[in-house]
Design an enzyme around this catalytic site. Structure first.
Site, PDB file in Angstrom:
ATOM      1  N   SER A  16     -21.371   6.444  -1.912  1.00 45.94           N
ATOM      2  CA  SER A  16     -22.600   6.176  -1.426  1.00 45.94           C
ATOM      3  C   SER A  16     -23.617   7.565  -1.786  1.00 45.94           C
ATOM      4  CB  SER A  16     -22.781   5.552  -0.054  1.00 45.94           C
ATOM      5  OG  SER A  16     -22.649   6.447   0.885  1.00 45.94           O
ATOM      6  N   LYS A  84     -25.353  10.400   4.929  1.00 48.46           N
ATOM      7  CA  LYS A  84     -26.636  10.048   4.266  1.00 48.46           C
ATOM      8  C   LYS A  84     -27.689  11.018   4.304  1.00 48.46           C
ATOM      9  CE  LYS A  84     -24.764   5.790   4.183  1.00 48.46           C
ATOM     10  NZ  LYS A  84     -24.210   5.031   2.750  1.00 48.46           N
TER      11      LYS A  84
END
Length: 232
Positions: A16, A84
């Site tokens: 990701s 993230k």
């Protein structure tokens, strides 16, 4: 004591954050970057001390800044750590249109006009938004042109918001935008779940167990600015 308060090992388990952080990167997390979180026993994730303050931290900090890569506890399962990039802070407004991120910082229009290039600013109903505010600085951020709106992909990849981020919350997105389970799907991250900031990579290997010698010993802040841009 070091693992509780200073640094903790973390392994990148998914793609990701590609091309910034890669599957198989082993890194240390700087746990004092945003305050001092309540220590947990690694792997078991059992708190060592009570949460005296009720915000997941023994000592408070300012929290992540826009653009920071952040390690935090997944809001839907707090025993799991996610990594993230913070794309918006409390009070900011953001939305996605046709995969493009638009951000209105809470500081207001004058701040936007003073801090962002004119070509990246879009005015909507009197409010100034910044178009794709992080891509120039962090080249690892990208979309996958093969992910199209075909009825099988989540609509949040293409169209999302607008939303205003809650105070003391942070909106997180993966750099691999079309292959990331992030705040578009489960909301912003409260301060009590913020753990720390990636520090440096102490080991890295790929899916074939080939060691990536060029990544070992590198600090993440340098790597994220040198990440290769996506090529179709």
């Amino acid at each position: 004591m070091v693992i509780f308060f200073v640094a903790q090992a973390f392994v990148i388990p998914s793609g990701s954050m590609k091309n910034t952080l890669l599957i198989g990167d082993h890194l240390f997390v700087k746990k004092f970057a945003y305050g001092v979180p309540v220590p947990h026993i690694p792997w078991l994730e059992v708190p060592v001390l009570p949460d005296f303050r009720g915000d997941g931290h023994l000592i408070d900090g300012e929290g992540p800044r826009r653009g920071d890569i952040v390690i935090f506890r997944y809001p839907r399962n707090e025993k799991i750590h996610y990594v993230k990039r913070c794309v918006a802070v409390g009070g900011d407004i953001l939305f996605l249109h046709d995969k493009i991120l638009y951000l209105h910082p809470h500081e207001g229009n004058d701040y936007v006009a003073a801090h962002y290039p004119k070509e990246k600013i879009v005015e909507i109903d009197g409010t100034l938004f910044v178009k794709n505010p992080y891509r120039d600085e962090f080249p690892g951020i990208h979309n996958d042109p093969h992910v199209v709106m075909d009825g099988y992909q989540p609509i949040e990849i293409f169209e999302f918001g607008p939303v205003r981020v809650e105070e003391r919350h942070w909106f997180m997105m993966g750099d691999n935008r079309d292959h990331s389970n992030d705040s578009r799907f489960w909301g912003s991250v409260p301060y009590r779940l913020i753990v720390g900031k990636p520090w440096f990579i102490y080991f890295s290997w790929d899916e074939n167990y080939t060691i990536r010698w060029d990544r070992i010993g590198r600090d993440v802040e340098t790597l994220e600015r040198e990440a290769p841009r996506y090529v179709e």
